[in-house]
Write a protein that holds these residues in place. Structure first.
Motif, PDB file in Angstrom:
ATOM      1  N   LYS A 138      21.858  41.809  21.737  1.00  0.00           N
ATOM      2  CA  LYS A 138      22.991  41.453  22.595  1.00  0.00           C
ATOM      3  C   LYS A 138      24.119  42.478  22.592  1.00  0.00           C
ATOM      4  O   LYS A 138      24.890  42.553  23.555  1.00  0.00           O
ATOM      5  CB  LYS A 138      23.536  40.079  22.206  1.00  0.00           C
ATOM      6  CG  LYS A 138      24.195  40.018  20.833  1.00  0.00           C
ATOM      7  CD  LYS A 138      24.734  38.617  20.559  1.00  0.00           C
ATOM      8  CE  LYS A 138      25.421  38.541  19.196  1.00  0.00           C
ATOM      9  NZ  LYS A 138      25.941  37.175  18.931  1.00  0.00           N
ATOM     10  N   SER A 139      24.228  43.281  21.519  1.00  0.00           N
ATOM     11  CA  SER A 139      25.308  44.267  21.473  1.00  0.00           C
ATOM     12  C   SER A 139      25.168  45.311  22.568  1.00  0.00           C
ATOM     13  O   SER A 139      26.143  45.947  22.962  1.00  0.00           O
ATOM     14  CB  SER A 139      25.352  44.946  20.104  1.00  0.00           C
ATOM     15  OG  SER A 139      24.131  45.632  19.847  1.00  0.00           O
ATOM     16  N   GLY A 140      23.954  45.489  23.084  1.00  0.00           N
ATOM     17  CA  GLY A 140      23.736  46.467  24.143  1.00  0.00           C
ATOM     18  C   GLY A 140      23.794  45.868  25.532  1.00  0.00           C
ATOM     19  O   GLY A 140      23.547  46.561  26.526  1.00  0.00           O
ATOM     20  N   TRP A 141      24.122  44.575  25.629  1.00  0.00           N
ATOM     21  CA  TRP A 141      24.174  43.898  26.925  1.00  0.00           C
ATOM     22  C   TRP A 141      25.591  43.446  27.248  1.00  0.00           C
ATOM     23  O   TRP A 141      26.430  43.301  26.362  1.00  0.00           O
ATOM     24  CB  TRP A 141      23.284  42.650  26.913  1.00  0.00           C
ATOM     25  CG  TRP A 141      21.831  42.895  26.719  1.00  0.00           C
ATOM     26  CD1 TRP A 141      21.143  44.029  27.019  1.00  0.00           C
ATOM     27  CD2 TRP A 141      20.865  41.973  26.199  1.00  0.00           C
ATOM     28  NE1 TRP A 141      19.811  43.870  26.719  1.00  0.00           N
ATOM     29  CE2 TRP A 141      19.615  42.626  26.218  1.00  0.00           C
ATOM     30  CE3 TRP A 141      20.937  40.670  25.721  1.00  0.00           C
ATOM     31  CZ2 TRP A 141      18.447  42.014  25.777  1.00  0.00           C
ATOM     32  CZ3 TRP A 141      19.771  40.061  25.274  1.00  0.00           C
ATOM     33  CH2 TRP A 141      18.542  40.717  25.308  1.00  0.00           C
ATOM     34  N   ALA A 142      25.830  43.197  28.520  1.00  0.00           N
ATOM     35  CA  ALA A 142      27.068  42.549  28.923  1.00  0.00           C
ATOM     36  C   ALA A 142      27.009  41.096  28.462  1.00  0.00           C
ATOM     37  O   ALA A 142      25.925  40.532  28.288  1.00  0.00           O
ATOM     38  CB  ALA A 142      27.228  42.612  30.444  1.00  0.00           C
ATOM     39  N   SER A 291      34.853  51.496  36.315  1.00  0.00           N
ATOM     40  CA  SER A 291      33.602  50.993  35.741  1.00  0.00           C
ATOM     41  C   SER A 291      33.625  49.487  35.528  1.00  0.00           C
ATOM     42  O   SER A 291      32.583  48.828  35.583  1.00  0.00           O
ATOM     43  CB  SER A 291      33.316  51.703  34.414  1.00  0.00           C
ATOM     44  OG  SER A 291      34.380  51.485  33.490  1.00  0.00           O
ATOM     45  N   ALA A 292      34.806  48.927  35.298  1.00  0.00           N
ATOM     46  CA  ALA A 292      34.911  47.496  34.987  1.00  0.00           C
ATOM     47  C   ALA A 292      34.403  46.603  36.107  1.00  0.00           C
ATOM     48  O   ALA A 292      33.951  45.483  35.863  1.00  0.00           O
ATOM     49  CB  ALA A 292      36.360  47.139  34.658  1.00  0.00           C
ATOM     50  N   ILE A 293      34.459  47.070  37.356  1.00  0.00           N
ATOM     51  CA  ILE A 293      34.023  46.220  38.466  1.00  0.00           C
ATOM     52  C   ILE A 293      32.660  46.632  39.006  1.00  0.00           C
ATOM     53  O   ILE A 293      32.167  46.044  39.963  1.00  0.00           O
ATOM     54  CB  ILE A 293      35.056  46.210  39.616  1.00  0.00           C
ATOM     55  CG1 ILE A 293      35.082  47.567  40.342  1.00  0.00           C
ATOM     56  CG2 ILE A 293      36.436  45.841  39.115  1.00  0.00           C
ATOM     57  CD1 ILE A 293      35.939  47.555  41.608  1.00  0.00           C
ATOM     58  N   LYS A 297      28.397  49.674  35.454  1.00  0.00           N
ATOM     59  CA  LYS A 297      29.472  50.042  34.524  1.00  0.00           C
ATOM     60  C   LYS A 297      29.745  51.549  34.527  1.00  0.00           C
ATOM     61  O   LYS A 297      30.086  52.139  33.506  1.00  0.00           O
ATOM     62  CB  LYS A 297      29.154  49.557  33.105  1.00  0.00           C
ATOM     63  CG  LYS A 297      28.947  48.053  33.000  1.00  0.00           C
ATOM     64  CD  LYS A 297      30.144  47.285  33.538  1.00  0.00           C
ATOM     65  CE  LYS A 297      29.914  45.776  33.494  1.00  0.00           C
ATOM     66  NZ  LYS A 297      31.027  45.027  34.155  1.00  0.00           N
ATOM     67  N   VAL A 298      29.605  52.159  35.709  1.00  0.00           N
ATOM     68  CA  VAL A 298      29.893  53.579  35.893  1.00  0.00           C
ATOM     69  C   VAL A 298      30.868  53.709  37.057  1.00  0.00           C
ATOM     70  O   VAL A 298      30.635  53.126  38.123  1.00  0.00           O
ATOM     71  CB  VAL A 298      28.608  54.378  36.202  1.00  0.00           C
ATOM     72  CG1 VAL A 298      28.944  55.839  36.481  1.00  0.00           C
ATOM     73  CG2 VAL A 298      27.624  54.257  35.049  1.00  0.00           C
ATOM     74  N   PRO A 299      31.990  54.445  36.907  1.00  0.00           N
ATOM     75  CA  PRO A 299      32.953  54.598  38.013  1.00  0.00           C
ATOM     76  C   PRO A 299      32.259  55.175  39.244  1.00  0.00           C
ATOM     77  O   PRO A 299      31.300  55.952  39.139  1.00  0.00           O
ATOM     78  CB  PRO A 299      33.987  55.574  37.439  1.00  0.00           C
ATOM     79  CG  PRO A 299      33.836  55.472  35.958  1.00  0.00           C
ATOM     80  CD  PRO A 299      32.396  55.192  35.703  1.00  0.00           C
ATOM     81  N   ALA A 381      25.710  53.188  45.300  1.00  0.00           N
ATOM     82  CA  ALA A 381      25.958  53.235  43.850  1.00  0.00           C
ATOM     83  C   ALA A 381      24.700  52.894  43.070  1.00  0.00           C
ATOM     84  O   ALA A 381      24.747  52.260  42.016  1.00  0.00           O
ATOM     85  CB  ALA A 381      27.104  52.305  43.445  1.00  0.00           C
ATOM     86  N   HIS A 382      23.549  53.336  43.588  1.00  0.00           N
ATOM     87  CA  HIS A 382      22.290  53.186  42.879  1.00  0.00           C
ATOM     88  C   HIS A 382      22.010  54.449  42.079  1.00  0.00           C
ATOM     89  O   HIS A 382      22.452  55.537  42.443  1.00  0.00           O
ATOM     90  CB  HIS A 382      21.134  52.978  43.864  1.00  0.00           C
ATOM     91  CG  HIS A 382      21.111  51.631  44.492  1.00  0.00           C
ATOM     92  ND1 HIS A 382      20.356  51.325  45.606  1.00  0.00           N
ATOM     93  CD2 HIS A 382      21.757  50.472  44.168  1.00  0.00           C
ATOM     94  CE1 HIS A 382      20.531  50.068  45.936  1.00  0.00           C
ATOM     95  NE2 HIS A 382      21.374  49.519  45.072  1.00  0.00           N
TER      96      HIS A 382
END
Length: 432
Positions: A138-142, A291-293, A297-299, A381-382
């Motif tokens: 889980k540490s590697g997931w949202a 990245s937050a939106i 998770k990449v600008p 954004a792919h």
């Protein structure tokens, strides 16, 4: 035939060093089996084999000289019933038998150490393996992904698989778990199938199972055929201009204009609902999304066409300071996804908001064939290309993306792009 005898084994002693102190001594029986006599006089068995081209010394257990068996009453079979690989004390005959078995496995390409220890591993149930896998991964997931992973398996996999040891779960067991939702909830069923595979792969990595993972083809052959579809319903791109013009002529509402903004930018609903004026640069004609939106998770920077700029200028009241969310809900917060869906439903359409991304992609493929496919993919954004191609592709192809988005804006909203009627003039390099 081995070199050692029972009498020699019992009489074995450590060697004496030049300083008069006892040192370890090895007694060879043959075929890689050794009796090791420690300086203390303790005796144990060791097997020397070649594993992956390297010499490995494998401890088999201590010498059983017979004294340990006196603790067992006559007729007690517990010692004899203990599997050979689990016995920690071995007679000469047992050491030879255990060594022969492990040597055979080594020659066959198996890891004899893993085989020696395999029966010592306590195999957990699928429910316990799920807990351990979730904790480790889980540490590697949202947070949303981690929650969905566990919740979906608890609801749809544990009723059938929860009490089963992970080393006995095969295709038949997975099929039984998926059957109740395979046709009724096809999208969820596919996710559950993938997540069951993740738990079983984790279990195999931990040494809890040795069998191969259930094959996807076997699983499909054992389940009913799912209905085709599953993708987001999309409006045919040829119908988008008329739909846009119709909605543009109606009352200005946040949800309606958010949908129009989605169409012109080919963005995801969540990205538009969380868009702020601070992310917009009308002079540079860009929308810089943090990245937050972003899903990945990449600008990502979106180029803004004349039509997008016209939409933003119309939407902004004169006294608006252009700060905070662009499209606000009734209570001042972000619009909900349902609000945008409702706007489409009110317009009499059955497609999804997300489907406009497919409309854009189909248009780009058919109407802009001279531009590389990766330009449209980048506009969405792919990720594009394999790992090597991504390492060498340092440009975001912004100039080509701008040409693509400008052409899309003129196609969708010619009146906002300075084009008479629904005719899209082509610039140099654009295809008809």
């Amino acid at each position: 035939m081995g070199k050692l005898t029972q009498r020699a084994v019992l009489a074995a002693k450590p060697s004496m060093g030049r300083d008069g102190k006892a040192v370890k001594r090895s007694y060879q029986d043959g075929d890689g089996l050794f009796l090791i006599c420690a300086p203390t006089g303790a005796k144990s068995w060791m097997l020397r084999v070649q594993v992956d081209g390297k010499r490995r010394d494998i401890g088999l257990g201590s010498l059983d000289d017979g004294s340990g068996r006196k603790a067992f009453a006559e007729g007690d079979k517990r010692l004899d019933e203990t599997p050979l690989m689990l016995r920690k004390r071995l007679t000469l005959a047992e050491a030879r038998e255990k060594a022969a078995a492990l040597r055979k496995l080594a020659k066959a390409g198996s890891n004899p150490i893993s085989e020696r220890d395999r029966e010592r591993v306590k195999v957990p149930t699928f429910a316990k393996a799920l807990e351990e896998a979730h904790k480790a991964l889980k540490s590697g997931w949202a947070d949303k992904t981690a929650k969905a992973f566990k919740t979906s398996l608890e609801e749809h996999a544990l009723p059938k698989l929860g009490a089963m040891p992970v080393n006995v779960i095969g295709s038949a067991e997975v099929i039984a778990a998926l059957a109740p939702i395979w046709t009724d909830k096809p999208e969820m069923a596919r996710k559950v199938r993938s997540r069951i595979g993740q738990v079983l792969a984790f279990a195999k990595a931990r040494g809890w199972r040795s069998d191969a993972l259930p094959d996807a083809r076997e699983l499909r052959s054992g389940l009913s055929r799912q209905k085709r579809g599953g993708s987001f319903a999309a409006m045919p791109y040829a119908e988008v201009p008329a739909f846009f013009a119709s909605e543009w002529g109606k009352a200005e509402t946040a949800s309606r204009f958010a949908v129009l903004f989605v169409i012109l930018t080919a963005a995801r609903s969540g990205e538009v609902r969380q868009a702020t004026w601070e992310q917009i640069d009308l002079e540079a004609r860009t929308w810089t999304r943090p990245s937050a939106i972003m899903k990945m998770k990449v600008p990502h920077v979106v180029t803004l066409s004349d039509a997008v700029v016209a939409l933003l200028e119309r939407w902004t009241p004169e006294n608006d300071l252009r700060a905070g969310l662009i499209f606000k809900g009734l209570r001042g917060g972000a619009l909900s996804d349902a609000a945008l869906s409702k706007a489409l439903e009110t317009a009499g359409r059955s497609e999804t908001v997300h489907g406009f991304r497919s409309s854009f992609r189909d248009w780009a493929a058919e109407r802009m064939p001279t531009l590389p496919a990766m330009v449209a993919e980048m506009a969405l954004a792919h990720k594009v290309g394999n790992a090597t191609e991504q390492a060498y592709l340092r440009s975001d192809l912004r100039d080509m993306r701008r040409a693509l988005m400008d052409a899309w804006g003129r196609f969708v909203a010619p009146s906002l792009s300075g084009v008479a009627a629904n005719v899209t003039p082509l610039r140099a390099g654009e295809a008809a």
